[in-house]
Design an enzyme around this catalytic site. Sequence first.
Site, PDB file in Angstrom:
ATOM      1  N   HIS A  14      14.510  55.480  13.123  1.00 37.11           N
ATOM      2  CA  HIS A  14      14.125  56.801  14.063  1.00 37.11           C
ATOM      3  C   HIS A  14      15.166  57.387  14.452  1.00 37.11           C
ATOM      4  O   HIS A  14      15.922  56.979  15.079  1.00 37.11           O
ATOM      5  CB  HIS A  14      13.172  56.136  15.308  1.00 37.11           C
ATOM      6  CG  HIS A  14      12.710  57.398  16.168  1.00 37.11           C
ATOM      7  ND1 HIS A  14      11.428  57.443  16.590  1.00 37.11           N
ATOM      8  CD2 HIS A  14      13.497  58.364  16.666  1.00 37.11           C
ATOM      9  CE1 HIS A  14      11.503  58.585  17.520  1.00 37.11           C
ATOM     10  NE2 HIS A  14      12.720  58.957  17.468  1.00 37.11           N
ATOM     11  N   HIS A  16      17.128  61.415  15.145  1.00 30.91           N
ATOM     12  CA  HIS A  16      17.107  62.879  15.108  1.00 30.91           C
ATOM     13  C   HIS A  16      18.517  63.596  14.602  1.00 30.91           C
ATOM     14  O   HIS A  16      19.542  63.125  15.183  1.00 30.91           O
ATOM     15  CB  HIS A  16      16.845  63.410  16.557  1.00 30.91           C
ATOM     16  CG  HIS A  16      15.537  62.913  17.138  1.00 30.91           C
ATOM     17  ND1 HIS A  16      14.488  63.615  16.957  1.00 30.91           N
ATOM     18  CD2 HIS A  16      15.197  61.773  17.738  1.00 30.91           C
ATOM     19  CE1 HIS A  16      13.604  63.034  17.615  1.00 30.91           C
ATOM     20  NE2 HIS A  16      14.062  61.918  18.091  1.00 30.91           N
ATOM     21  N   LYS A 100       4.562  61.862  11.625  1.00 31.94           N
ATOM     22  CA  LYS A 100       4.892  61.469  12.929  1.00 31.94           C
ATOM     23  C   LYS A 100       3.956  62.322  13.939  1.00 31.94           C
ATOM     24  O   LYS A 100       3.425  63.390  13.946  1.00 31.94           O
ATOM     25  CB  LYS A 100       6.426  62.216  13.390  1.00 31.94           C
ATOM     26  CG  LYS A 100       6.658  62.042  14.799  1.00 31.94           C
ATOM     27  CD  LYS A 100       6.980  60.638  15.081  1.00 31.94           C
ATOM     28  CE  LYS A 100       7.157  60.582  16.525  1.00 31.94           C
ATOM     29  NZ  LYS A 100       8.536  60.490  16.929  1.00 31.94           N
ATOM     30  N   HIS A 137       4.929  58.890  18.835  1.00 31.29           N
ATOM     31  CA  HIS A 137       5.485  59.162  20.111  1.00 31.29           C
ATOM     32  C   HIS A 137       4.506  58.539  21.196  1.00 31.29           C
ATOM     33  O   HIS A 137       3.518  59.425  21.343  1.00 31.29           O
ATOM     34  CB  HIS A 137       6.043  60.603  20.579  1.00 31.29           C
ATOM     35  CG  HIS A 137       6.646  60.558  22.036  1.00 31.29           C
ATOM     36  ND1 HIS A 137       8.103  60.788  21.738  1.00 31.29           N
ATOM     37  CD2 HIS A 137       6.267  60.637  23.025  1.00 31.29           C
ATOM     38  CE1 HIS A 137       8.365  60.710  22.997  1.00 31.29           C
ATOM     39  NE2 HIS A 137       7.527  60.506  23.718  1.00 31.29           N
ATOM     40  N   HIS A 175      10.167  53.740  19.438  1.00 34.43           N
ATOM     41  CA  HIS A 175      10.966  53.552  20.823  1.00 34.43           C
ATOM     42  C   HIS A 175      10.178  53.154  22.056  1.00 34.43           C
ATOM     43  O   HIS A 175       9.944  53.643  23.147  1.00 34.43           O
ATOM     44  CB  HIS A 175      11.564  55.038  21.100  1.00 34.43           C
ATOM     45  CG  HIS A 175      10.699  56.167  21.067  1.00 34.43           C
ATOM     46  ND1 HIS A 175       9.163  56.173  21.533  1.00 34.43           N
ATOM     47  CD2 HIS A 175      11.049  57.464  20.510  1.00 34.43           C
ATOM     48  CE1 HIS A 175       8.982  57.546  21.440  1.00 34.43           C
ATOM     49  NE2 HIS A 175       9.973  58.300  20.523  1.00 34.43           N
ATOM     50  N   ASP A 248      16.628  56.280  17.866  1.00 39.64           N
ATOM     51  CA  ASP A 248      16.380  57.572  18.480  1.00 39.64           C
ATOM     52  C   ASP A 248      17.637  58.053  18.962  1.00 39.64           C
ATOM     53  O   ASP A 248      17.393  58.795  20.192  1.00 39.64           O
ATOM     54  CB  ASP A 248      15.490  57.114  19.652  1.00 39.64           C
ATOM     55  CG  ASP A 248      14.503  58.488  19.990  1.00 39.64           C
ATOM     56  OD1 ASP A 248      14.745  59.409  19.621  1.00 39.64           O
ATOM     57  OD2 ASP A 248      14.177  58.552  21.294  1.00 39.64           O
TER      58      ASP A 248
HETATM   59  C1  NCD Z   1      14.036  63.395  21.309  1.00 41.69           C
HETATM   60  C2  NCD Z   1      14.855  64.890  20.949  1.00 41.69           C
HETATM   61  O1  NCD Z   1      15.576  65.221  21.788  1.00 41.69           O
HETATM   62  O2  NCD Z   1      14.518  65.347  20.013  1.00 41.69           O
HETATM   63  N1  NCD Z   1      14.505  62.979  22.718  1.00 41.69           N
HETATM   64  C3  NCD Z   1      14.498  61.741  23.390  1.00 41.69           C
HETATM   65  O3  NCD Z   1      14.459  61.707  24.684  1.00 41.69           O
HETATM   66  N2  NCD Z   1      14.184  60.539  22.602  1.00 41.69           N
HETATM   67  C4  NCD Z   1      12.773  63.566  21.187  1.00 41.69           C
HETATM   68  C5  NCD Z   1      11.919  62.055  21.416  1.00 41.69           C
HETATM   69  O4  NCD Z   1      11.947  61.356  20.212  1.00 41.69           O
HETATM   70  O5  NCD Z   1      11.141  62.031  22.237  1.00 41.69           O
HETATM   71 ZN    ZN Z   2      13.007  60.566  18.945  1.00 44.43          ZN
END
Ligand code: NCD
Ligand code: ZN
Length: 344
Positions: A14, A16, A100, A137, A175, A248
């Site tokens: 996971h 970003h 997702k 999520h 998460h 995450d």
């Molecule tokens: C994530 C993001 O910033 O894209 N933020 C987070 O707090 N984890 C989005 C997410 O996975 O909830």
């Molecule tokens: Zn995330």
Amino acid sequence: MTDTLTLRRPDDWHLHLRDGDMLRAVLPHTAAHFARAIIMPNLVPPVVTLSDAQAYHARIIAALPEGAAFTPLMTLYLTEDTDPDDVEAAHASGLVHAVKLYPAGATTNSASGVTNFEKVAPVFDRMAAIGLPLCTHGEVTDADVDIFDREAVFIDRVLDPIRRQHPDLRVVMEHITTSNAVDYIHANDTNIAATITTHHLVINRNHILAGGVKPHYYCLPVAKRESHRLALRAAATSGDTRFFLGTDSAPHTDAGKLQACGCAGCFTAPNTLSILAEVFEQEGALEQLEAFTSRNGPAFYGLPVNEDTITLTRQAPSYPRNIDTLDGPVTIFDPDMPLHWRVT
Ligand code: NCD
Ligand code: ZN
């Protein structure tokens, strides 16, 4: 006492990576340690179709440092208009490894998420038929549900009904932050797994709120009370194949985090492995680290484990407080404890 740890190269289930300048700044930190990652689709606009995923995949490959061996495992962002045929084509392309689900409004860039779950039932049926996992999520967004209860309520009101209606659907609870989620996994042994982040093994809600608000510890789902953190540590270090790493890692600039309404997300890509080695050693479970970082995830996703390895040595890691990006500095997650393992 062991002074070196050699693990099959880890994957991040996971992650970003963002886009543009931010993508170019953060990707090398993941590619340095991880072979593959499940790439979150919450761009603006989101990665909704196979063609969006192909284009984003090409931008990630173009942003890779020279010589880096890293495979992005793409995902599609589920909307109420998602076409089951496009999902099937995405799976068949070999590029897309999950869909997702963001409940609309749950987190960063989730406005196009799902409100009416009946509308996406045909997509779930198709995913169940072809074996494509759903990543969730897991938070409800109802204004009347306390933010610290949103994961537990999601399990009862959304997740469990979806799984009863679609028993063959393979689901990753992403998460997870509560003992409720750990208990749910323990009580259900087919077609379900959970990812756990690095930071949720380290912080509880006091880190965010006691002695002044600490925006760099704010993420979603928000860290809960200590008993939940302990349940997550027990699950992660247990060797149970249903739990694996999804960092995450979610970079936001300091300007985005340090404002009256700050962004949610912790940036952990650079120091995740040092922190995890510390946590597993504290739990007397270093021998389970490889299962969590490198074996359980591929098993659930039906992918081979990585054949190459990485080595950590018992030595304090060194990394800066933040990384520079063309958008501004991004603060690296501070584990608030001394670290003794460095990736060599
Ligand atoms: C994530 C993001 O910033 O894209 N933020 C987070 O707090 N984890 C989005 C997410 O996975 O909830
Ligand atoms: Zn995330």
